[in-house]
Design a protein around this motif. Structure first.
Motif, PDB file in Angstrom:
ATOM      1  N   ASP A  38     -78.040 -30.230  42.202  1.00 32.35           N
ATOM      2  CA  ASP A  38     -78.543 -28.506  42.253  1.00 32.35           C
ATOM      3  C   ASP A  38     -79.684 -28.113  42.234  1.00 32.35           C
ATOM      4  OD1 ASP A  38     -75.940 -27.158  41.640  1.00 32.35           O
ATOM      5  OD2 ASP A  38     -76.111 -27.375  39.927  1.00 32.35           O
ATOM      6  N   ILE A  39     -80.351 -27.726  43.399  1.00 26.42           N
ATOM      7  CA  ILE A  39     -81.629 -28.248  43.816  1.00 26.42           C
ATOM      8  C   ILE A  39     -82.517 -26.617  42.815  1.00 26.42           C
ATOM      9  CG2 ILE A  39     -83.476 -27.129  45.047  1.00 26.42           C
ATOM     10  CD1 ILE A  39     -82.037 -29.094  47.157  1.00 26.42           C
ATOM     11  N   PHE A  40     -81.898 -25.689  42.678  1.00 29.82           N
ATOM     12  CA  PHE A  40     -82.522 -24.476  41.222  1.00 29.82           C
ATOM     13  C   PHE A  40     -80.991 -23.846  41.489  1.00 29.82           C
ATOM     14  CE2 PHE A  40     -83.477 -19.516  41.637  1.00 29.82           C
ATOM     15  CZ  PHE A  40     -84.810 -20.159  40.517  1.00 29.82           C
ATOM     16  N   GLU A  41     -80.958 -23.386  39.974  1.00 36.35           N
ATOM     17  CA  GLU A  41     -80.127 -23.303  39.554  1.00 36.35           C
ATOM     18  C   GLU A  41     -80.638 -21.468  37.669  1.00 36.35           C
ATOM     19  OE1 GLU A  41     -80.239 -24.433  36.345  1.00 36.35           O
ATOM     20  OE2 GLU A  41     -81.441 -25.110  37.447  1.00 36.35           O
ATOM     21  N   GLY A  42     -81.668 -20.653  38.955  1.00 36.38           N
ATOM     22  CA  GLY A  42     -81.983 -19.808  37.890  1.00 36.38           C
ATOM     23  C   GLY A  42     -82.513 -20.584  36.802  1.00 36.38           C
ATOM     24  N   LEU A  43     -82.823 -21.786  36.409  1.00 35.81           N
ATOM     25  CA  LEU A  43     -83.538 -22.258  35.345  1.00 35.81           C
ATOM     26  C   LEU A  43     -82.776 -22.112  33.778  1.00 35.81           C
ATOM     27  CD1 LEU A  43     -87.098 -20.942  35.641  1.00 35.81           C
ATOM     28  CD2 LEU A  43     -86.500 -22.940  36.277  1.00 35.81           C
ATOM     29  N   LYS A  44     -81.486 -22.456  34.702  1.00 34.61           N
ATOM     30  CA  LYS A  44     -80.771 -22.561  34.096  1.00 34.61           C
ATOM     31  C   LYS A  44     -80.505 -24.348  32.855  1.00 34.61           C
ATOM     32  CE  LYS A  44     -76.682 -20.814  35.990  1.00 34.61           C
ATOM     33  NZ  LYS A  44     -75.559 -20.532  36.093  1.00 34.61           N
ATOM     34  N   LYS A  45     -81.096 -24.820  33.534  1.00 27.61           N
ATOM     35  CA  LYS A  45     -81.136 -26.178  33.409  1.00 27.61           C
ATOM     36  C   LYS A  45     -81.521 -26.125  32.630  1.00 27.61           C
ATOM     37  CE  LYS A  45     -78.098 -29.189  36.679  1.00 27.61           C
ATOM     38  NZ  LYS A  45     -77.987 -30.203  37.733  1.00 27.61           N
ATOM     39  N   THR A  46     -82.978 -26.137  32.977  1.00 28.31           N
ATOM     40  CA  THR A  46     -84.225 -26.047  32.004  1.00 28.31           C
ATOM     41  C   THR A  46     -84.093 -25.189  30.588  1.00 28.31           C
ATOM     42  OG1 THR A  46     -85.799 -26.239  34.215  1.00 28.31           O
ATOM     43  CG2 THR A  46     -86.812 -25.572  32.290  1.00 28.31           C
TER      44      THR A  46
ATOM     45  N   SER B 279     -75.789 -31.922  48.842  1.00 30.09           N
ATOM     46  CA  SER B 279     -74.982 -32.288  48.724  1.00 30.09           C
ATOM     47  C   SER B 279     -75.053 -33.346  50.082  1.00 30.09           C
ATOM     48  CB  SER B 279     -73.412 -31.938  48.347  1.00 30.09           C
ATOM     49  OG  SER B 279     -72.932 -31.561  49.939  1.00 30.09           O
ATOM     50  N   ALA B 280     -74.143 -34.922  49.466  1.00 32.67           N
ATOM     51  CA  ALA B 280     -74.232 -35.613  50.948  1.00 32.67           C
ATOM     52  C   ALA B 280     -73.393 -36.672  50.394  1.00 32.67           C
ATOM     53  CB  ALA B 280     -75.992 -36.852  51.222  1.00 32.67           C
ATOM     54  N   GLY B 281     -72.173 -37.577  51.541  1.00 27.67           N
ATOM     55  CA  GLY B 281     -71.343 -37.678  51.990  1.00 27.67           C
ATOM     56  C   GLY B 281     -70.952 -38.957  52.715  1.00 27.67           C
ATOM     57  N   TYR B 282     -70.669 -40.212  52.434  1.00 27.82           N
ATOM     58  CA  TYR B 282     -69.747 -41.414  53.657  1.00 27.82           C
ATOM     59  C   TYR B 282     -68.540 -41.720  53.048  1.00 27.82           C
ATOM     60  CZ  TYR B 282     -70.181 -45.245  56.329  1.00 27.82           C
ATOM     61  OH  TYR B 282     -70.402 -46.428  57.086  1.00 27.82           O
ATOM     62  N   GLY B 283     -67.959 -41.077  54.036  1.00 32.12           N
ATOM     63  CA  GLY B 283     -66.404 -41.182  54.120  1.00 32.12           C
ATOM     64  C   GLY B 283     -66.226 -42.441  55.422  1.00 32.12           C
ATOM     65  N   THR B 284     -64.774 -43.400  54.767  1.00 31.64           N
ATOM     66  CA  THR B 284     -64.278 -43.977  56.672  1.00 31.64           C
ATOM     67  C   THR B 284     -62.645 -43.949  56.380  1.00 31.64           C
ATOM     68  OG1 THR B 284     -64.979 -46.011  57.685  1.00 31.64           O
ATOM     69  CG2 THR B 284     -64.935 -46.087  55.342  1.00 31.64           C
TER      70      THR B 284
ATOM     71  N   GLY C 292     -76.497 -25.879  49.830  1.00 30.92           N
ATOM     72  CA  GLY C 292     -75.556 -24.678  49.826  1.00 30.92           C
ATOM     73  C   GLY C 292     -76.191 -23.450  49.015  1.00 30.92           C
ATOM     74  N   LEU C 293     -76.155 -22.223  48.936  1.00 30.22           N
ATOM     75  CA  LEU C 293     -77.148 -21.361  49.231  1.00 30.22           C
ATOM     76  C   LEU C 293     -76.266 -20.148  48.614  1.00 30.22           C
ATOM     77  CD1 LEU C 293     -79.208 -19.236  48.316  1.00 30.22           C
ATOM     78  CD2 LEU C 293     -79.080 -18.090  50.840  1.00 30.22           C
TER      79      LEU C 293
END
Length: 418
Positions: A84-92, A265-270, A295-296
Motif C-alpha cells: 500500500d502506497i497510501f491508505e489514509g495514514l492508517k498504518k502510521t 503490486s508486481a508479479g511474475y508467472g510462467t 491500484g486506486l
C-alpha cells in the motif's frame, strides 16, 4: 531462620507474584503488536506452484487446442508482491497506537507492583503491631504473676482478705488468655503476609522489627496540592492520559478509511504443459508473464460503516477525556483523605502517649494502695486492664500513623521502606 525486611518482602513479591507475571506477559504481547504494525510497511510477497492432471476433455492453454480423453499435465508457478502506497495514514497511526498500548501495559505492571507494595507494607506493619501487643501482654502476665505472689504473702500475713487472692488469680487466668489471643494474632498476621508473598505454608518466615520511633516526629500535614503535583507520574494518571492519546489515534485511523488508497503490486508467472514438445525450462522461459499494477481505491458508500466508526471514535475521545479528569479527581481526593488520616492518627498517637502516662501513674497509685490493703483486688484489676487497653491503643495509633506516612511517600513517588 532469616528475618525478612520490608524491602525484601516487596522485592520478592514483585519477582514472584502471579498477577505481575501475567501483566508482564501482556507487555511482551504489546511489543509483538508494535513490531507487527511496523512490519505492515513491508511489501507482502507470495509464491505459488501448482500441478494439474486431466483425463477428460480439457483445453491446452498454450495453443487453446481441445484435448479429448487423454491424460494431460500442466505446471504453473507465480511470484507476487504488493504494497500500500497510501491508505489514509492508517498504518502510521496504527504504529503510534500500538506504541501507546505498549506503554500502557508497562504502566499496568507498575500499578500492580505499587498496589503490592502498599498491601505488603500494611501486612508487615500489622505483624509488627501484633508482636508489640503480644510483648505488652507478656509483660502484663509477668506483672500479675508477681502480684499474685505478693498478694499470697499479704493474705498469709492477714493484711488482705483471701478473696483478694482469688480475684488476682482470676485476673492471672484472664492475662494468660490475653497472651494466647495475642499469640494467635501474631500467627494470623504472619500468615496474611505469607499469603501476600505467595509463600508456601511450610516456609519458615519471620520479619525484622526496626525501631519506628526514629521515623515519628512532629507532623503538621502535607500540602495536598504539592502532593498532587508530585503524584502526576503515577501509573493511574499516566495511563489515563495515554488512553486519551490512543483514542485520538483511533479517531485518525477511523478517518483514514474515508480517504482514497493507492496500492502497487508486481508479479511474475510462467507455465508448462506436457502437450507441447518443448523442454520444461524452455517452456518456462517462453511462457513467462511479468506484470506491474497500480491500484486506486476510492470509498464511495459502504453502508455508513465508515461514518459510524468515525462517530464512535469521536465519542471514544470524549469518554477518554472524561476518564482523565475522573482519574485526576479521584487521585486528588485520595491524597486529601490520606493526608487527613495521617493527621488524625498522629493526633491520636500523641493523645495515646499522654493517656498511657496518665494510666501508668494511676496504676502505680492503685498498686500501692492495694499492697497496703486500702484498695480491693477489683479496683486493681480494673486499673491494670485500663492500662493494657491504653498501651494497645497507643501501639495501634503508632502503626496506623506510620502506614499513612508510607502512603504519603507513595504519592510523593518515594520507595516504601522502613
Amino acid at each position: 531462620q532469616k528475618s525478612w525486611s520490608l524491602e525484601e518482602c516487596i522485592k520478592y513479591a514483585w519477582d514472584n507474584n502471579l498477577i505481575v507475571k501475567q501483566k508482564e506477559i501482556s507487555v511482551y504481547q504489546s511489543k509483538n503488536n508494535v513490531l507487527q504494525s511496523k512490519m505492515d510497511y513491508i511489501p507482502s510477497v507470495n509464491a505459488s506452484l501448482s500441478h494439474s492432471m486431466n483425463w477428460g476433455r480439457s483445453v491446452n492453454m498454450q495453443d487453446l487446442e481441445i484435448i479429448e480423453n487423454k491424460l494431460s499435465q500442466s505446471t504453473s508457478a507465480s511470484l507476487n508482491a504488493s504494497i500500500d502506497i497510501f491508505e489514509g495514514l492508517k498504518k502510521t497511526n496504527t504504529v503510534k497506537s500500538k506504541k501507546v498500548l505498549e506503554e500502557m501495559s508497562e504502566l499496568e505492571v507498575t500499578r500492580i507492583k505499587n498496589q503490592l507494595s502498599l498491601q505488603i507494607s500494611k501486612g508487615y506493619l500489622e505483624v509488627m503491631l501484633a508482636k508489640e501487643i503480644l510483648q505488652t501482654a507478656k509483660q502484663n502476665l509477668v506483672s500479675i504473676e508477681e502480684q499474685v505472689a505478693r498478694t499470697g504473702k499479704l493474705v498469709d500475713a492477714g493484711s488482705v482478705a483471701y478473696s483478694s487472692l482469688l480475684e488476682m488469680k482470676s485476673q492471672l487466668a484472664a492475662e494468660r488468655v490475653q497472651v494466647v489471643s495475642a499469640q494467635n494474632q501474631v500467627r494470623s498476621a504472619l500468615l496474611n503476609l505469607k499469603q501476600l508473598l505467595d509463600l508456601s505454608n511450610d516456609t519458615n518466615f519471620e520479619i525484622e522489627t526496626p525501631d519506628l520511633g526514629i521515623m515519628i516526629s512532629e507532623f503538621h500535614g502535607e500540602s495536598v496540592d504539592n502532593l498532587y503535583t508530585r503524584s502526576k507520574d503515577l501509573p493511574e494518571i499516566k495511563s489515563a492520559s495515554l488512553n486519551f492519546r490512543n483514542s485520538q489515534l483511533l479517531l485518525s485511523i477511523a478517518k483514514g478509511s474515508s480517504y482514497p488508497s493507492i496500492s502497487f503490486s508486481a508479479g511474475y508467472g510462467t507455465y508448462y504443459s506436457d502437450q507441447r514438445e518443448e523442454l520444461i525450462m524452455d517452456q518456462f522461459n517462453d511462457n513467462r508473464n511479468p506484470s506491474v499494477t497500480f491500484g486506486l481505491r476510492i470509498p464511495i458508500f459502504n453502508n455508513w460503516q465508515t461514518n459510524t466508526s468515525i462517530k464512535n471514535a469521536r465519542l471514544g475521545v470524549r469518554s477518554a477525556e472524561i476518564d482523565v479528569r475522573t482519574a485526576e479527581q479521584t487521585l486528588y481526593k485520595e491524597i486529601q483523605q490520606a493526608n487527613n488520616d495521617a493527621l488524625a492518627y498522629f493526633e491520636k498517637y500523641k493523645a495515646g502517649i499522654d493517656n498511657v502516662k496518665s494510666m501508668e501513674e494511676s496504676f502505680r497509685y492503685v498498686q500501692q494502695k492495694f499492697e497496703i490493703g486500702i484498695l480491693n483486688a477489683t479496683d486493681y484489676t480494673v486499673a491494670k486492664t485500663n492500662l493494657f487497653k491504653a498501651m494497645s491503643e497507643l501501639s495501634q495509633a503508632k502503626y496506623q500513623f506510620v502506614f499513612q506516612l508510607k502512603v504519603l511517600d507513595y504519592y510523593k513517588g518515594l520507595p516504601i521502606t522502613l
